[in-house]
Design an enzyme around this catalytic site. Structure first.
Site, PDB file in Angstrom:
ATOM      1  N   PRO A   1       0.852  -1.279   0.042  1.00 41.76           N
ATOM      2  CA  PRO A   1      -0.045   0.012  -0.102  1.00 41.76           C
ATOM      3  C   PRO A   1       0.914   1.191   0.066  1.00 41.76           C
ATOM      4  O   PRO A   1       2.002   1.209   0.702  1.00 41.76           O
ATOM      5  CB  PRO A   1      -0.869   0.007   1.315  1.00 41.76           C
ATOM      6  CG  PRO A   1      -0.819  -1.668   1.523  1.00 41.76           C
ATOM      7  CD  PRO A   1       0.513  -2.145   1.068  1.00 41.76           C
ATOM      8  N   CYS A   2       0.403   2.221  -0.580  1.00 40.35           N
ATOM      9  CA  CYS A   2       1.018   3.613  -0.619  1.00 40.35           C
ATOM     10  C   CYS A   2       1.052   4.318   0.615  1.00 40.35           C
ATOM     11  O   CYS A   2      -0.182   4.648   1.150  1.00 40.35           O
ATOM     12  CB  CYS A   2       0.603   4.441  -1.864  1.00 40.35           C
ATOM     13  SG  CYS A   2       1.293   6.176  -2.057  1.00 40.35           S
ATOM     14  N   GLN A   3       2.024   4.480   1.197  1.00 42.60           N
ATOM     15  CA  GLN A   3       2.364   5.270   2.403  1.00 42.60           C
ATOM     16  C   GLN A   3       3.377   6.270   2.465  1.00 42.60           C
ATOM     17  O   GLN A   3       4.372   6.303   1.738  1.00 42.60           O
ATOM     18  CB  GLN A   3       2.404   4.314   3.702  1.00 42.60           C
ATOM     19  CG  GLN A   3       1.548   3.253   3.744  1.00 42.60           C
ATOM     20  CD  GLN A   3       2.130   2.136   4.744  1.00 42.60           C
ATOM     21  OE1 GLN A   3       2.662   1.321   4.371  1.00 42.60           O
ATOM     22  NE2 GLN A   3       1.590   2.153   5.925  1.00 42.60           N
TER      23      GLN A   3
END
Length: 543
Positions: free
Chosen positions: A74-76
């Site tokens: 996931p993009c964080q």
């Protein structure tokens, strides 16, 4: 060439990598339902259902060189972005764990896939940090935004692909080149041909009436203005095109990006002709999954139960007929209700066995449904259903009146023992068919003494589903879906009449029907090889 995939989901990327010539040595996925799907489709691959942050790559049993590691965390945002501390810049994010595996296995290449938003995420700092970390790990990095429609997928889906080539390989082979786009776009009419039956969601009647007004390729702007305002609510007055609302896809275009829910208001994906969302198999076709790819979900669970029921209905000969050893005494009593008709006696016994098998399988159907609810498991030993995070433990009973006194006591004592060992536990007797909807203390008499405890509950299955899902009508929805799923599976099969075959085989044991039944069930019992039934002369024919 061996590969490892992290954040594997249900296996779409892993399938593509396998078809490209790699051997998936390991797939890691945290979601239990997705993991069940992986197990059904990658039977010769090690699959781990675990939080990747808890996995130490040095403890994995991988005895081969790894050529590729793939996945998409996931993009964080990175709290250390731009400080150039190497892999430590990503600590606290799931990308950090992807990088840990790259650092440990040092594959020849890696493939990191993510959403389009990663490119501009945190003003580009996130992507810059990712590229820097990969470079620090001794890889030459290339990235590109790719559109699925350019590669024979009937879906307008954009993803960033980051490819890393280990520097020693890069110096030998040179720069990685992304595949060139293909000119022809596939549309829905190209991929949705002869799609296998599968379940799909339904729109509420109020929503269906609105979407009935939208033509193929249309969206909310094709609605009368008063209906659009009522349907969209506050969204009607917001900026932007809102092209996903009340959207019906056309046969002559690719689908918009498919979302996890097929009927979300902001990202509607309505079938071109029929006013409904796409079915499971239509979803799969649009995403280029083959028809033989199994999705472990409600559809598969119902199908598995049906297959077991049909398998147990196949009583084709005497061996099948006596598999569980018939009760000859019961058959003698049954003979009086069947006018001594041998054929009807055989049919009645077959029907009883089939009914018992169905009852058992339906019990397992209810129990195993909880495998698909987050946090729950159906262990091979222990309780019927367990959720260790919530400290919930349950024993299931199909009917409220199927438990005799001894069975009730045994079950209560089992639940009581759990409470004594684990003060946080709440234990449930879960009744599929209860006298009424309830969640109450279970008051049970054990050896003549009354017992009850706040944490030993007697609960109807509708209340247990409400407890475990937070949805008051969860069980109602399951029951509404069940006939639709069964119908879609097209499992209408009749029970063959094999009574004549069984009768002929019984005659080979003894020409007298009753003698043959006794000898069938009691072949080693003392004296049954020489029966002498005194009332035989009073029975009609050769009974």
């Amino acid at each position: 060439m061996n590969s490892i995939e992290l954040f594997a989901g249900c296996g779409g990327l892993a399938l593509g990598i396998e078809r490209a010539g790699f051997h998936n040595k390991l797939l890691i996925e945290i979601d239990k339902n997705a993991t069940e799907t992986l197990k059904s489709n990658f039977k010769h691959t090690q699959i781990i259902n675990e939080d990747i942050t808890k996995i130490d790559p040095s403890t994995l049993e991988i005895d081969s060189e790894i050529s590729l590691i793939s996945g998409g965390a996931p993009c964080q945002s990175f709290s250390y972005a731009g400080l150039r501390k190497g892999i430590e810049d990503a600590r606290g994010t799931l990308f950090y764990d992807f990088a840990r595996f790259i650092k440990f296995f040092r594959p020849k290449t890696f493939l990191f896939e993510n959403v389009k938003g990663l490119i501009n995420h945190d003003n580009g700092k996130t992507l810059a940090t990712i590229i820097n970390i990969f470079s620090e790990l001794d890889y030459k990095v290339e990235w590109q935004l790719l559109k699925a429609v350019n590669y024979e997928v009937a879906q307008k889906r954009e993803r960033i692909f980051i490819v890393g080539i280990r520097n020693d390989i890069y110096h030998s082979l040179g720069k990685y080149e992304f595949p060139a786009p293909i000119d022809k776009y596939l549309t829905l009419k190209d991929v949705l041909i002869n799609v296998p039956n599968s379940p799909g969601a339904k729109y509420p009647e109020s929503k269906k009436k609105v979407l009935d007004l939208v033509p193929p390729g249309g969206y909310w702007r094709d609605l009368p203005d008063d209906i659009a305002k009522e349907y969209m609510g506050k969204s009607y007055y917001l900026g932007g095109g809102k092209t996903g609302m009340a959207r019906r896809i056309s046969w002559d275009e690719p689908s918009l990006t498919l979302t996890t829910s097929p009927a979300q208001k902001q990202t509607e994906r309505c079938h071109p002709d029929e006013t409904r969302p796409f079915t499971t198999r239509e979803y799969a076709r649009i995403q280029s999954f083959p028809d033989n790819f199994k999705f472990e979900d409600y559809y598969s669970h119902v199908n598995d139960t049906l297959e077991k029921i049909y398998a147990n209905r196949n009583i084709n000969n005497l061996k099948d007929f006596n598999k569980s050893i018939i009760d000859p005494t019961k058959m003698i009593f049954d003979s009086f209700t069947n006018n001594f008709d041998k054929k009807e006696l055989i049919k009645a016994e077959i029907s009883r066995q089939v009914d018992k098998s169905i009852t058992n399988n339906i019990g397992y159907f209810h129990q195993n449904f909880f495998k698909y609810i987050d946090g729950f498991e159906v262990p091979k030993a222990g309780f019927d259903v367990e959720n260790h995070a919530l400290s919930i433990f349950g024993e299931m009973k199909n009917k409220h009146n199927t438990m005799n006194s001894a069975s009730s006591q045994k079950t209560y004592m089992k639940l009581q023992q759990k409470i004594l060992k684990d003060s946080n536990a709440t234990c449930y007797l879960i009744e599929v068919i209860a006298k009424k909807s309830q969640d109450i203390n279970w008051k049970c008499k054990v050896d003549g003494e009354n017992f009850n405890h706040d944490k030993i509950r007697r609960i109807s299955i509708d209340k247990f589903y409400e407890l475990t899902t937070g949805d008051e009508h969860a069980y109602k929805k399951i029951c509404e879906w069940l006939p639709i799923v069964i119908f879609s599976l097209n499992k209408e099969k009749s029970l063959n009449d094999t009574s004549e075959i069984i009768l002929e085989e019984l005659k080979e044991i003894d020409k007298n029907f009753i003698d043959s039944v006794y000898k069938l069930s009691y072949p080693t019992y003392s004296g049954f090889d020489n029966l002498d039934i005194k009332l035989q002369q009073h029975l009609p024919n050769d009974i």
